[in-house]
Design a protein around this motif. Sequence first.
Motif, short mmCIF file in Angstrom:
data_model
loop_
_atom_site.label_atom_id
_atom_site.label_comp_id
_atom_site.label_asym_id
_atom_site.label_seq_id
_atom_site.Cartn_x
_atom_site.Cartn_y
_atom_site.Cartn_z
N THR A 122 0.82 -1.21 0.00
CA THR A 122 0.00 0.00 0.00
C THR A 122 0.85 1.25 0.00
OG1 THR A 122 -0.06 -0.25 2.37
CG2 THR A 122 -2.00 -0.94 1.17
N ARG A 123 2.14 1.10 0.24
CA ARG A 123 3.03 2.27 0.32
C ARG A 123 3.78 2.42 -0.98
NH1 ARG A 123 1.63 5.26 3.90
NH2 ARG A 123 0.32 4.05 5.27
N ARG A 182 -11.09 3.37 21.95
CA ARG A 182 -10.06 4.39 22.17
C ARG A 182 -10.43 5.29 23.34
NH1 ARG A 182 -6.47 5.14 17.82
NH2 ARG A 182 -6.13 7.31 18.37
N ASP A 200 -10.97 -8.34 10.80
CA ASP A 200 -9.66 -7.69 10.60
C ASP A 200 -9.75 -6.22 10.94
OD1 ASP A 200 -8.60 -10.03 9.68
OD2 ASP A 200 -9.14 -9.62 7.61
N GLN A 201 -10.82 -5.62 10.46
CA GLN A 201 -11.00 -4.19 10.67
C GLN A 201 -11.04 -3.89 12.18
OE1 GLN A 201 -14.61 -2.65 8.98
NE2 GLN A 201 -14.13 -0.57 9.64
N PRO A 224 -10.10 8.92 14.00
CA PRO A 224 -10.27 7.90 15.03
C PRO A 224 -10.83 8.44 16.35
CG PRO A 224 -7.95 8.29 14.56
CD PRO A 224 -8.71 9.00 13.52
N ARG A 279 -4.23 -0.98 17.67
CA ARG A 279 -3.70 0.38 17.77
C ARG A 279 -3.64 0.86 19.21
NH1 ARG A 279 -1.36 3.34 13.57
NH2 ARG A 279 -2.30 5.23 14.35
N GLU A 323 -14.42 10.95 10.16
CA GLU A 323 -13.66 9.74 9.88
C GLU A 323 -12.46 9.58 10.78
OE1 GLU A 323 -12.99 9.34 5.67
OE2 GLU A 323 -14.88 10.35 5.29
N THR A 375 -16.60 0.71 13.24
CA THR A 375 -15.87 1.94 13.48
C THR A 375 -16.24 2.52 14.85
OG1 THR A 375 -16.07 2.29 11.12
CG2 THR A 375 -15.26 4.12 12.41
N ALA A 425 -13.78 -9.56 6.05
CA ALA A 425 -12.73 -8.76 6.70
C ALA A 425 -13.22 -7.82 7.79
CB ALA A 425 -11.94 -7.97 5.66
N THR A 480 -7.64 -4.30 13.83
CA THR A 480 -6.74 -3.17 13.58
C THR A 480 -6.99 -2.07 14.60
OG1 THR A 480 -7.07 -3.71 11.26
CG2 THR A 480 -5.84 -1.70 11.77
N TRP A 481 -8.28 -1.79 14.82
CA TRP A 481 -8.64 -0.78 15.81
C TRP A 481 -8.09 -1.16 17.18
CZ3 TRP A 481 -10.62 3.96 15.35
CH2 TRP A 481 -11.32 4.30 14.19
#
Lengths: 366, 526
Positions: free
Chosen positions: A39-40, A188, A211-212, A349, A219, A347, A181, A208, A215-216
């Motif tokens: 992705t980079r 958080r 996975d999402q 976090p 972090r 959007e 989300t 996925a 990831t949250w």
Amino acid sequence: MNDTLTLILYIVLGVLILGGVLAVLLRGPKAPKDGYPSTRDADDVRSGEDEAVTTVERPPSAAGRLVRLRERLSRSNNLLGKGLLALLSRDKLDQDVWDEVEETLLMADLGSGPSERLVEALQRRVRVEGTENPAHVKQMLHEELLAIVGPDTDRSLHLEGENGNPGVVLVVGVNGVGKTTTVGKLARVMVAEDKKLLLGAADTFRAAAADQLQTWGDRVGVQTVRSEKDGADPASVAFEAIKEGKAQAVDTVMIDTAGRLQNKAGLMDQLGKIKRVVEKEAPVTEVLLVIDATTGQNGMIQAKVFSEVVNITGIVLTKLDGSAKGGIVVAIQEELGVPVKLVGLGEGPDDLAPFDAKGFVDAILD
Amino acid sequence: MFNSLSDRLTNTFKNLRGKGRLTEADIDATVREIRRALLDADVAVPVVREFAAAVKERALGQEVSEALNPSQQIVKIVNEELKGILGGETRRIRMSKTGPTIIMLAGLQGAGKTTLAGKLSYWLKSQGHTPLLVASDLQRPNAVNQLKVVGERAGVRVFAPHPGVTSEFDTPTGNPVQVAQDGVNEARAKLHDVVIVDTAGRLGVDAELMQQARDIRDAIEPNEVLFVIDAMIGQDAVNTALAFNEGVDFTGVVLSKLDGDARGGAALSVASVTGKPIMFASTGEGVKDFEQFHPDRMASRILDMGDVLTLIEQAEASWDKTEADRMAKKFMDQEEFTFDDFLAQMQQIRKMGSMKKLLMMMPGAAQIRQQLDNFDDKEIDRVEAIVRSMTPHERVAPKIINGSRRARIAKGSGVTVSEVNQLMERFAQAQKMMKKLAAGNMAGMPGGMQMPGMAAAGGAKKKNKGKNNNKKARSGNPAKRAQQEKAASQKQATTGSAFGQQSQQDFNMDDLNLPKGFEKFLGGDK
């Protein structure tokens, strides 16, 4: 004559050549045949990226978010506020004005019932108090709106369990409203408040989704309980999560569920099962229904049906950063008494804030 | 609580009974109801205002004052006006004459673009095209992966040169415009005749992303730009639609999540504000849940008038053809309707999904909504249990069921004898009705007896349900009622114009309050 013609020809040629050269020069990077390896881009700045993955973030606490909420709400809502004020500032308050006031409220998705009642209440008060002073009327409107939104409702989240059980938060809603989300953002906030928590990825349907969520969690250094394969029984994943949470003695377990339309009986049964199974291990302390701010009157049906199945205790209003006003929550609160507890504002976090009735109404009217 | 527009209007008119004609005040009240109905269906306020004015004008005219039943007449006007706004004809995709047809998808976040891309490609593929999906959504986490998954499910190639972002914390890289362009070139090279470009979801107010969509549009020059909008969206539909219309100038609209119970007033708002046609509707989570949009059905849905066409279509999709043929034959030969048939019918209907939902789709269902709300699908299981507790002989010849047999059946199915009795009673009624219907059909009786007769019978049964608070009996009826409908339409299919001749004399379609298009199921040439 001939000269001008050649001149034009030259110019046209020049433009053509320049254009051609420019096209070559300006052509962007072409995607390689087999796709990009990562992705980079190769020349991407990677500063701090590795760090971020390993070290856990400390998100800012919820205080101060309200200021941002106000800012955003006033941005998204000022059209409504201005329209109302302009209407009420007229010399004479006749039926046309009231009709327009009602329409303005309707435009905020308040729904025909609440809008009508609001206007009637306001009319009555104006008649009783015999005032046509716009400032006064505005004040009344403010009070009436606030009365509906309910400033004194308990909007705190019940995140802690009793008798050694962890608090269990179940997040439900229809497809595409931002449940995962919301769970991530809420995690958080809780980490910022030094709570120990665990996430349960009971959305085993969408590709996925787990996975999402993970990831949250990663972090902020929160573990995610998930099933190894897609399509596992969500109730069993939720159960495992609670069990694990109890073993680790966490404060709160948050369970993300798959999106489901409220008229799919089978899926709603599945949701009921998730709650039933979870309650075998620990009582569910909070059921949050996530509603998209753009949702219209269907939001009411959503709230009703979800309420029947899992008895929702709070509402999260997401995507309030668009032009939508989310007025449907007013109707929901009026009918079902379920308060809005959180609002999602964008959007980023940390764009999740506690709902503040006064701020909401202030922002609508100012 | 009045759910359907016709109910509301009927209620408004109730006070007027005895009056010769409608006064302007009556019509004002009516228009208010219409306005509320539309607002409850999430039709945008400006659209409602305009619409109410148009209806009022027509209602004040000759049309209504001369009508025998003003309520129906007004519903008819509203329905027609709605259809007018939604666009009368079904619009199809404009295929490119040379090179691949390029379709671009745009819409808000969470509207369902990526899922729709899969469905659209599947649909095109089943029509003999060779679509290519292009993953230009490099913004949303896992959008590219999701597109790959739906592409796989649809059996369509996905062009995804860039992996996109996989979590909220990656910064989007790569150039979606370039990816879209490459996708089109790829399609040219590999001879795909349709390219579907999935773009990132954006808010209407996000100028930067809108510019990106615009850039993609300009770069690939699509034949169709489809705007995907959630059927659940409220008043914001107008703002969103206008923003997208300005931003990408879409050519058609797709309504997603129409399988929910949202009335989808947004469809009307968008069509009315932008004048762009609604082309498709997405109705579920599987790749096959996708259909061409039918404006007439949408009108009924917005007004909550029941959707008989969908009901029939659903029936056709899940109905066992041989079983239906057998039933139709039986019906025509005036054979006795037995418990065996009843059981078979029940199983057929169950395949179509929740009985409650099916019943809700029937016109006039709103009147028995209260009962329907209390209706539990599990009641059908009990009825089935009762029938299954009968011996094969009993099922064929219910007359032999005497007291002791009843006691045995009740015991076998775990219900009381009176429940068995009630079922038997209802069943006998249904049998009689079937016979009457069949007889009417066969003799070609003058006076258009069958259809109105059937409607009346249906109505009577509904009332029965209301008075008699017996759930079991109720659940038996719908099966029969739906089955009669089916039998009637089946019969039509087999006997051609048997209906056609008399229907012109007495049979007025409007009396039944059926949505337009229903005629074709009832008789070829109304």
